[in-house]
Design a protein around this motif. Structure first.
Motif, PDB file in Angstrom:
ATOM      1  N   PHE A   1       0.817  -1.214   0.000  1.00 31.33           N
ATOM      2  CA  PHE A   1       0.000   0.000   0.000  1.00 31.33           C
ATOM      3  C   PHE A   1       0.842   1.250   0.000  1.00 31.33           C
ATOM      4  O   PHE A   1       1.628   1.460   0.924  1.00 31.33           O
ATOM      5  N   GLY A   2       0.677   2.091  -1.025  1.00 30.47           N
ATOM      6  CA  GLY A   2       1.321   3.399  -1.008  1.00 30.47           C
ATOM      7  C   GLY A   2       0.499   4.350  -0.159  1.00 30.47           C
ATOM      8  O   GLY A   2      -0.653   4.060   0.173  1.00 30.47           O
ATOM      9  N   ASP A   3       1.076   5.496   0.199  1.00 28.80           N
ATOM     10  CA  ASP A   3       0.283   6.496   0.905  1.00 28.80           C
ATOM     11  C   ASP A   3      -0.658   7.152  -0.116  1.00 28.80           C
ATOM     12  O   ASP A   3      -0.387   7.153  -1.313  1.00 28.80           O
ATOM     13  N   ASN A   4      -1.779   7.707   0.372  1.00 26.96           N
ATOM     14  CA  ASN A   4      -2.787   8.304  -0.507  1.00 26.96           C
ATOM     15  C   ASN A   4      -3.338   7.286  -1.497  1.00 26.96           C
ATOM     16  O   ASN A   4      -3.468   7.548  -2.676  1.00 26.96           O
ATOM     17  N   GLU A   5      -3.651   6.115  -0.959  1.00 29.03           N
ATOM     18  CA  GLU A   5      -4.195   5.074  -1.828  1.00 29.03           C
ATOM     19  C   GLU A   5      -5.439   4.488  -1.195  1.00 29.03           C
ATOM     20  O   GLU A   5      -5.528   4.367   0.027  1.00 29.03           O
ATOM     21  N   MET A   6      -6.436   4.165  -2.028  1.00 30.34           N
ATOM     22  CA  MET A   6      -7.575   3.399  -1.512  1.00 30.34           C
ATOM     23  C   MET A   6      -7.774   2.181  -2.398  1.00 30.34           C
ATOM     24  O   MET A   6      -7.507   2.216  -3.591  1.00 30.34           O
ATOM     25  N   ARG A   7      -8.227   1.105  -1.756  1.00 34.34           N
ATOM     26  CA  ARG A   7      -8.359  -0.158  -2.468  1.00 34.34           C
ATOM     27  C   ARG A   7      -9.542  -0.939  -1.905  1.00 34.34           C
ATOM     28  O   ARG A   7      -9.789  -0.917  -0.701  1.00 34.34           O
ATOM     29  N   GLU A   8     -10.251  -1.625  -2.777  1.00 33.07           N
ATOM     30  CA  GLU A   8     -11.336  -2.498  -2.336  1.00 33.07           C
ATOM     31  C   GLU A   8     -10.731  -3.868  -2.044  1.00 33.07           C
ATOM     32  O   GLU A   8     -10.042  -4.423  -2.898  1.00 33.07           O
ATOM     33  N   VAL A   9     -10.965  -4.395  -0.837  1.00 34.05           N
ATOM     34  CA  VAL A   9     -10.390  -5.698  -0.477  1.00 34.05           C
ATOM     35  C   VAL A   9     -11.497  -6.648  -0.015  1.00 34.05           C
ATOM     36  O   VAL A   9     -12.542  -6.212   0.462  1.00 34.05           O
ATOM     37  N   GLU A  10     -11.261  -7.943  -0.183  1.00 33.15           N
ATOM     38  CA  GLU A  10     -12.235  -8.961   0.220  1.00 33.15           C
ATOM     39  C   GLU A  10     -12.156  -9.167   1.732  1.00 33.15           C
ATOM     40  O   GLU A  10     -11.074  -9.224   2.304  1.00 33.15           O
ATOM     41  N   LEU A  11     -13.319  -9.301   2.342  1.00 31.41           N
ATOM     42  CA  LEU A  11     -13.387  -9.678   3.761  1.00 31.41           C
ATOM     43  C   LEU A  11     -14.549 -10.644   3.911  1.00 31.41           C
ATOM     44  O   LEU A  11     -15.711 -10.242   3.757  1.00 31.41           O
ATOM     45  N   GLY A  12     -14.236 -11.924   4.169  1.00 31.71           N
ATOM     46  CA  GLY A  12     -15.300 -12.924   4.191  1.00 31.71           C
ATOM     47  C   GLY A  12     -15.973 -12.959   2.831  1.00 31.71           C
ATOM     48  O   GLY A  12     -15.313 -12.984   1.792  1.00 31.71           O
ATOM     49  N   ASP A  13     -17.331 -12.903   2.832  1.00 31.82           N
ATOM     50  CA  ASP A  13     -18.072 -12.912   1.555  1.00 31.82           C
ATOM     51  C   ASP A  13     -18.291 -11.503   1.041  1.00 31.82           C
ATOM     52  O   ASP A  13     -19.018 -11.294   0.076  1.00 31.82           O
ATOM     53  N   SER A  14     -17.708 -10.524   1.709  1.00 37.20           N
ATOM     54  CA  SER A  14     -18.006  -9.140   1.349  1.00 37.20           C
ATOM     55  C   SER A  14     -16.728  -8.379   1.008  1.00 37.20           C
ATOM     56  O   SER A  14     -15.661  -8.958   0.833  1.00 37.20           O
ATOM     57  N   LYS A  15     -16.873  -7.058   0.924  1.00 34.48           N
ATOM     58  CA  LYS A  15     -15.722  -6.209   0.588  1.00 34.48           C
ATOM     59  C   LYS A  15     -15.679  -5.030   1.546  1.00 34.48           C
ATOM     60  O   LYS A  15     -16.716  -4.622   2.077  1.00 34.48           O
ATOM     61  N   VAL A  16     -14.480  -4.481   1.742  1.00 34.55           N
ATOM     62  CA  VAL A  16     -14.348  -3.217   2.468  1.00 34.55           C
ATOM     63  C   VAL A  16     -13.438  -2.296   1.667  1.00 34.55           C
ATOM     64  O   VAL A  16     -12.681  -2.748   0.806  1.00 34.55           O
ATOM     65  N   LEU A  17     -13.536  -1.009   1.946  1.00 29.66           N
ATOM     66  CA  LEU A  17     -12.657  -0.026   1.323  1.00 29.66           C
ATOM     67  C   LEU A  17     -11.531   0.261   2.305  1.00 29.66           C
ATOM     68  O   LEU A  17     -11.769   0.716   3.423  1.00 29.66           O
TER      69      LEU A  17
END
Length: 530
Positions: free
Chosen positions: A20-36
């Motif tokens: 992860f770079g600074d000033n970055e956002m990414r959608e990641v998997e968590l269980g059956d869902s996603k978080v930002l």
């Protein structure tokens, strides 16, 4: 590793910190869902991944200084807490626990927050022993709902009354012209029990007829009156009436509420429809009915639709979008008369003498502020009927105004203006609530609106009533562009089609005071096009 499932929570490793770079956002998997996942200023946060307004994927939006902006309609959320900071939408994003062990980033989230991607802020309730004041809100739109909710979120324990002349719960008005079959219930902003639960007294079907500043009370149709300690007025607009013979015939419609939208939708199937006025409402109605009516004719006084907002090239492209769906345009034309038979519309006569057959006629020629009841009250108003407010949305002692009726200072243009956008109304309501509670907070949002025609979304941020030139990145003719509206050396507004998230990025730059000047932009665009 796999997601650990602790009953109502789910926890797992979602990535490596070195990725992860600074000033970055990414959608990641968590269980059956996603978080930002957002990393900014060396800090990590995990938030709901969908905008609370219409569910847009926030990862496709814009990361500003400390806030995430939605790519579709410009709502903003605090990058650390998920709190909603600009609108549309009413809810905040859920914020989940993040920890780093070695290289691994762990996120622990409650399942409900993951599922809904929404969080309603904590609200106080009515407690007359703690606060005996009454704060009265007039009008049933988003400014009123946001004002009432903000009062409760900010800890107000007095009485909150929201009085609306409409019989329906406050609803999502922009949908009326885009999906005209939807019922008022299906587009309610909040269910009735929400208001009851948070001690917001909804008084529907109550039309305000006068304000007495000396007595601090509002009188309503039918003789009742309510005394207030602070008053917020957000009565919105009326559609402009067409001063033409035949306007009162059957099947001649204005569009302002769900019953009118439903009536237009149910009457127009297989019929000849004439739309008068190429406003956003007129164009969206034509777009919605294009595959349902037998024919659609649009009459307007301008050369191309929405020319005043977008200029001739974009206006022409929007006209062509609709023409491809069979909509016919009569430009640089007005209406002399609407003619009828057996009390119902039969045709529309143009100044040239030509008659266009019509079974249904929809008039969308703009709006006027719904403020007649304030005349003579002593509340400061313009000749057009707008209520003049300061940056705190204050009109006079203890009285605030918001939304379509407000003439307010817009820092971005260093002047005052009146803007009837959905997003602005939410924002005004929020600012008014904070100032009703003495918090001295000024309005400083960037206007943002959108329109959907034939399934394509045009977005716009900023405010340009006029301009010296329009710079294009891409081309309207190819239906993929960003357009920059220039006045002097300042970019006053940005519009786009098929170029997300350009408008949301631009809105964020404008908000931060970092929008490039026109000369900088020209250099950037010419080097990009080499």
């Amino acid at each position: 590793g796999g997601a650990g499932d602790g009953g109502d929570f789910v926890e797992s490793v979602v990535g490596k910190i070195s990725d992860f770079g600074d000033n970055e956002m990414r959608e990641v998997e968590l269980g059956d869902s996603k978080v930002l996942l957002v990393r900014q200023g060396g800090q990590l946060s995990a938030l709901g991944h969908k905008c609370t307004h219409y569910g847009a994927p926030l990862v496709k939006g814009s990361l500003g200084e400390g806030r995430v902006r939605c790519p579709w309609h410009g709502a903003c959320f605090n990058a650390r807490t998920g709190d909603i900071e600009d609108f549309p939408g009413l809810d905040s994003l859920p914020c989940f626990q993040v920890r780093v062990e070695g290289e691994d980033i762990f996120v622990k989230a409650d399942k409900k927050g993951l599922e809904t991607s929404k969080r309603t802020g904590k609200m106080s309730c009515f407690d007359p022993e703690k606060d005996q004041r009454t704060f009265l809100i007039i009008g049933g739109g988003p400014a009123s709902v946001e004002c009432a909710e903000t009062l409760r979120k900010e800890g107000f324990k007095g009485r909150v009354v929201l009085a609306s002349k409409e019989d329906t719960l406050p609803y999502d008005r922009p949908k009326l012209s885009k999906a005209m079959h939807l019922t008022a219930e299906s587009i309610a902003l909040r269910p009735a029990e929400f208001y009851a639960h948070h001690c917001i007294e909804l008084q529907l079907g109550k039309e305000a007829v006068g304000v007495d500043l000396g007595e601090r009370k509002v009188s309503f149709e039918g003789g009742e009156s309510i005394a207030y300690d602070a008053l917020m007025i957000a009565t919105g607009s009326h559609p402009r009436i067409l001063p033409t013979p035949g306007f009162d015939l059957g099947n001649v419609f204005l569009l302002r509420d769900p019953s009118q939208a439903n009536a237009i939708a149910s009457t127009s199937g297989g019929k000849k429809v004439v739309v008068i006025g190429s406003s956003f409402i007129g164009m969206e109605v034509a777009s919605y009915l294009a595959d349902k009516a037998e024919s659609i004719s649009c009459i307007d006084t301008s050369a191309v639709p929405l020319q005043r907002v977008f200029g001739p090239r974009i206006g022409k492209m929007l006209q062509e979008l609709l023409e491809e769906k069979g909509v016919k345009f009569f430009s640089n034309a007005g209406v002399s008369e609407i003619i009828g038979q057996d009390g119902k519309v039969k045709g529309v006569i143009l100044p040239s003498g030509e008659t266009i057959e019509a079974d249904v006629c929809v008039v969308g020629i703009g709006v006027v502020p719904a403020t007649n009841f304030l005349k003579g009250s002593g509340i400061p108003m313009t000749d057009r009927g707008e209520v003049i407010v300061d940056e705190h949305m204050k009109a006079s002692e203890g009285v605030y105004a918001a939304g379509d009726i407000a003439r307010f200072p817009l820092p971005f243009i260093s002047g005052t203006t009146n803007i009837g956008h959905w997003q602005i109304a939410h924002n005004h309501g929020c600012v008014a609530a904070k100032n009703m509670l003495g918090k001295e907070e000024g309005f400083r949002s960037i206007p943002y609106f959108w329109s959907v025609l034939t399934g394509k979304s045009v977005r716009y941020c900023g405010h340009a009533l006029n301009w010296d030139e329009i710079l294009y990145d891409g081309s309207p003719e190819e239906r993929k562009f960003a357009a920059y509206f220039i006045k002097g050396d300042k970019v006053m507004a940005v519009a786009s089609l098929n170029r997300d998230p350009v408008v949301s990025q631009s809105a964020e730059l404008m908000y931060q005071g970092k929008m490039p000047s026109a000369s900088e932009l020209k250099i950037k665009l010419s080097s990009a096009n080499l």
